[in-house]
Design a protein around this motif. Structure first.
Motif, PDB file in Angstrom:
ATOM      1  N   SER A   1      15.560  -5.725   5.613  1.00 33.29           N
ATOM      2  CA  SER A   1      14.349  -6.391   5.139  1.00 33.29           C
ATOM      3  C   SER A   1      13.663  -7.174   6.264  1.00 33.29           C
ATOM      4  O   SER A   1      12.439  -7.086   6.437  1.00 33.29           O
ATOM      5  CB  SER A   1      14.705  -7.329   3.981  1.00 33.29           C
ATOM      6  N   LEU A   2      14.447  -7.920   7.038  1.00 35.08           N
ATOM      7  CA  LEU A   2      13.882  -8.679   8.156  1.00 35.08           C
ATOM      8  C   LEU A   2      13.247  -7.768   9.203  1.00 35.08           C
ATOM      9  O   LEU A   2      12.151  -8.039   9.705  1.00 35.08           O
ATOM     10  CB  LEU A   2      14.971  -9.521   8.827  1.00 35.08           C
ATOM     11  N   LEU A   3      13.939  -6.690   9.523  1.00 33.93           N
ATOM     12  CA  LEU A   3      13.424  -5.770  10.547  1.00 33.93           C
ATOM     13  C   LEU A   3      12.162  -5.059  10.071  1.00 33.93           C
ATOM     14  O   LEU A   3      11.214  -4.882  10.845  1.00 33.93           O
ATOM     15  CB  LEU A   3      14.505  -4.759  10.946  1.00 33.93           C
ATOM     16  N   LEU A   4      12.131  -4.656   8.813  1.00 33.60           N
ATOM     17  CA  LEU A   4      10.922  -4.027   8.274  1.00 33.60           C
ATOM     18  C   LEU A   4       9.759  -5.008   8.300  1.00 33.60           C
ATOM     19  O   LEU A   4       8.641  -4.664   8.697  1.00 33.60           O
ATOM     20  CB  LEU A   4      11.163  -3.515   6.851  1.00 33.60           C
TER      21      LEU A   4
ATOM     22  N   THR B   1       0.839  -1.198   0.000  1.00 32.27           N
ATOM     23  CA  THR B   1       0.000   0.000   0.000  1.00 32.27           C
ATOM     24  C   THR B   1       0.877   1.252   0.000  1.00 32.27           C
ATOM     25  O   THR B   1       2.100   1.169   0.044  1.00 32.27           O
ATOM     26  CB  THR B   1      -0.924   0.036   1.229  1.00 32.27           C
ATOM     27  N   SER B   2       0.242   2.400   0.004  1.00 36.78           N
ATOM     28  CA  SER B   2       0.962   3.682  -0.053  1.00 36.78           C
ATOM     29  C   SER B   2       1.512   4.127   1.301  1.00 36.78           C
ATOM     30  O   SER B   2       2.146   5.176   1.385  1.00 36.78           O
ATOM     31  CB  SER B   2       0.046   4.767  -0.624  1.00 36.78           C
ATOM     32  N   ASP B   3       1.283   3.355   2.356  1.00 37.68           N
ATOM     33  CA  ASP B   3       1.874   3.688   3.660  1.00 37.68           C
ATOM     34  C   ASP B   3       3.357   3.327   3.638  1.00 37.68           C
ATOM     35  O   ASP B   3       3.757   2.396   2.951  1.00 37.68           O
ATOM     36  CB  ASP B   3       1.198   2.886   4.782  1.00 37.68           C
ATOM     37  N   ALA B   4       4.147   4.067   4.410  1.00 42.74           N
ATOM     38  CA  ALA B   4       5.587   3.776   4.476  1.00 42.74           C
ATOM     39  C   ALA B   4       6.121   4.173   5.840  1.00 42.74           C
ATOM     40  O   ALA B   4       5.568   5.054   6.509  1.00 42.74           O
ATOM     41  CB  ALA B   4       6.328   4.531   3.379  1.00 42.74           C
ATOM     42  N   PRO B   5       7.218   3.560   6.260  1.00 43.40           N
ATOM     43  CA  PRO B   5       7.819   3.942   7.535  1.00 43.40           C
ATOM     44  C   PRO B   5       8.330   5.384   7.491  1.00 43.40           C
ATOM     45  O   PRO B   5       8.752   5.868   6.440  1.00 43.40           O
ATOM     46  CB  PRO B   5       8.977   2.964   7.708  1.00 43.40           C
ATOM     47  N   SER B   6       8.292   6.032   8.629  1.00 45.37           N
ATOM     48  CA  SER B   6       8.807   7.404   8.726  1.00 45.37           C
ATOM     49  C   SER B   6      10.336   7.377   8.668  1.00 45.37           C
ATOM     50  O   SER B   6      10.965   6.325   8.821  1.00 45.37           O
ATOM     51  CB  SER B   6       8.375   8.022  10.055  1.00 45.37           C
ATOM     52  N   HIS B   7      10.910   8.540   8.479  1.00 54.46           N
ATOM     53  CA  HIS B   7      12.362   8.654   8.474  1.00 54.46           C
ATOM     54  C   HIS B   7      12.934   8.176   9.808  1.00 54.46           C
ATOM     55  O   HIS B   7      13.941   7.465   9.834  1.00 54.46           O
ATOM     56  CB  HIS B   7      12.795  10.093   8.197  1.00 54.46           C
TER      57      HIS B   7
ATOM     58  N   HIS C   1       7.063   2.971  -8.918  1.00 54.90           N
ATOM     59  CA  HIS C   1       5.806   3.438  -8.323  1.00 54.90           C
ATOM     60  C   HIS C   1       5.017   2.299  -7.681  1.00 54.90           C
ATOM     61  O   HIS C   1       3.895   2.495  -7.237  1.00 54.90           O
ATOM     62  CB  HIS C   1       4.982   4.179  -9.370  1.00 54.90           C
ATOM     63  N   LYS C   2       5.635   1.135  -7.598  1.00 51.84           N
ATOM     64  CA  LYS C   2       4.978  -0.011  -6.965  1.00 51.84           C
ATOM     65  C   LYS C   2       5.100   0.020  -5.450  1.00 51.84           C
ATOM     66  O   LYS C   2       4.526  -0.818  -4.768  1.00 51.84           O
ATOM     67  CB  LYS C   2       5.532  -1.316  -7.528  1.00 51.84           C
ATOM     68  N   ALA C   3       5.859   0.988  -4.929  1.00 49.65           N
ATOM     69  CA  ALA C   3       6.008   1.142  -3.477  1.00 49.65           C
ATOM     70  C   ALA C   3       6.276   2.607  -3.167  1.00 49.65           C
ATOM     71  O   ALA C   3       6.921   3.309  -3.954  1.00 49.65           O
ATOM     72  CB  ALA C   3       7.154   0.274  -2.961  1.00 49.65           C
ATOM     73  N   PRO C   4       5.799   3.090  -2.022  1.00 47.85           N
ATOM     74  CA  PRO C   4       6.005   4.494  -1.669  1.00 47.85           C
ATOM     75  C   PRO C   4       7.425   4.812  -1.203  1.00 47.85           C
ATOM     76  O   PRO C   4       7.843   5.962  -1.209  1.00 47.85           O
ATOM     77  CB  PRO C   4       5.013   4.725  -0.533  1.00 47.85           C
TER      78      PRO C   4
ATOM     79  N   TRP D   1      17.402  -2.833  -4.758  1.00 51.99           N
ATOM     80  CA  TRP D   1      16.466  -1.980  -4.027  1.00 51.99           C
ATOM     81  C   TRP D   1      15.539  -2.828  -3.158  1.00 51.99           C
ATOM     82  O   TRP D   1      15.094  -3.895  -3.558  1.00 51.99           O
ATOM     83  CB  TRP D   1      15.581  -1.197  -4.994  1.00 51.99           C
ATOM     84  N   LEU D   2      15.219  -2.291  -1.999  1.00 47.04           N
ATOM     85  CA  LEU D   2      14.142  -2.832  -1.180  1.00 47.04           C
ATOM     86  C   LEU D   2      12.937  -1.932  -1.409  1.00 47.04           C
ATOM     87  O   LEU D   2      13.006  -0.729  -1.171  1.00 47.04           O
ATOM     88  CB  LEU D   2      14.521  -2.823   0.302  1.00 47.04           C
ATOM     89  N   TYR D   3      11.855  -2.501  -1.908  1.00 50.86           N
ATOM     90  CA  TYR D   3      10.611  -1.761  -2.097  1.00 50.86           C
ATOM     91  C   TYR D   3       9.804  -1.945  -0.817  1.00 50.86           C
ATOM     92  O   TYR D   3       9.580  -3.082  -0.387  1.00 50.86           O
ATOM     93  CB  TYR D   3       9.833  -2.323  -3.287  1.00 50.86           C
ATOM     94  N   VAL D   4       9.358  -0.847  -0.229  1.00 52.58           N
ATOM     95  CA  VAL D   4       8.733  -0.898   1.095  1.00 52.58           C
ATOM     96  C   VAL D   4       7.395  -0.162   1.076  1.00 52.58           C
ATOM     97  O   VAL D   4       7.282   0.941   0.530  1.00 52.58           O
ATOM     98  CB  VAL D   4       9.646  -0.227   2.150  1.00 52.58           C
ATOM     99  N   GLY D   5       6.398  -0.755   1.705  1.00 47.27           N
ATOM    100  CA  GLY D   5       5.094  -0.122   1.851  1.00 47.27           C
ATOM    101  C   GLY D   5       4.264  -0.869   2.881  1.00 47.27           C
ATOM    102  O   GLY D   5       4.755  -1.788   3.550  1.00 47.27           O
ATOM    103  N   GLY D   6       3.020  -0.469   2.984  1.00 50.38           N
ATOM    104  CA  GLY D   6       2.127  -1.133   3.918  1.00 50.38           C
ATOM    105  C   GLY D   6       1.678  -2.488   3.393  1.00 50.38           C
ATOM    106  O   GLY D   6       1.685  -2.740   2.185  1.00 50.38           O
ATOM    107  N   VAL D   7       1.305  -3.362   4.304  1.00 49.90           N
ATOM    108  CA  VAL D   7       0.775  -4.671   3.924  1.00 49.90           C
ATOM    109  C   VAL D   7      -0.695  -4.480   3.570  1.00 49.90           C
ATOM    110  O   VAL D   7      -1.459  -3.909   4.351  1.00 49.90           O
ATOM    111  CB  VAL D   7       0.943  -5.685   5.077  1.00 49.90           C
TER     112      VAL D   7
END
Length: 193
Positions: free
Chosen positions: A128-131, A34-40, A93-96, A166-172
């Motif tokens: 990746s594991l921690l995220l 999803t379009s959610d992502a971890p903060s800085h 654009h597949k991850a925020p 690259w690690l692509y990161v977003g909400g589940v």
């Protein structure tokens, strides 16, 4: 000696092991996020912990480049340039949030380049594991174009740096459940001398 430096009791050690083992054993890739992502700040905390990977001579031969917002569009253009496509790639654009993992080779008579790349790869996997353990969807992306000069320019790489991927990161995504992967039979991969 602080509390965190004191030896763990056997029970605490067993509990800690089971927690980490479960986090590693249940990790999965999320090809759709999803379009959610971890903060800085959350990302900074995760990267700080991942920096504890085994690192011969403590060279820290790596860095992470975070791409959010418009930076993803520039990455899409760089992928298109490397691929000789006219249209920018929509992959970024597949991850925020995209985390480019860069190996930064340090001059060392003791630590060869391959070992420094292994450290950077270890950091990438640990991030990746921690995220994943923090509830974020993550997937690793690579490609032949990671070493293309358009990628070097897009990521601002120095002469001693290479892009690993690259690690692509977003909400589940809601309603998606953690899939199961076939377990690895550890016995098949262990040999004794």
């Amino acid at each position: 000696m602080s509390t965190s430096e004191q030896p763990l009791s056997p029970a605490d050690r067993a509990e800690r092991f089971e927690t980490v083992l479960d986090a590693v054993a249940t990790r999965r890739s999320w090809s759709s996020v999803t379009s959610d992502a971890p903060s800085h700040d959350e990302l900074s905390r995760i990267v700080s912990a991942a920096g504890r990977v085994a690192d011969h001579s403590s060279l820290r031969p790596w860095r992470i480049v975070a791409l959010r917002g418009d930076a993803r569009r520039r990455l899409g253009k760089a992928i298109a340039k490397a691929s000789k496509d006219r249209k920018p790639s929509d992959k970024p654009h597949k991850a925020p949030l995209i985390l480019a993992v860069v190996v930064t080779e340090k001059k060392s008579h003791k630590v060869p380049r391959w070992e420094q790349e292994a450290v950077a790869s270890g950091v990438a996997h640990t991030v990746s594991l921690l995220l994943d353990a923090a509830g974020w969807g993550v997937f690793w992306r690579t490609g032949w174009y990671t070493r293309h000069k358009a990628m070097r320019k897009a990521h601002g790489l120095a002469k001693n740096e290479e892009l690993l991927g690259w690690l692509y990161v977003g909400g589940v995504p809601e309603g998606k459940r953690r899939g199961s992967r076939r377990p690895v039979d550890g016995e098949r991969f262990i040999t004794e001398l």
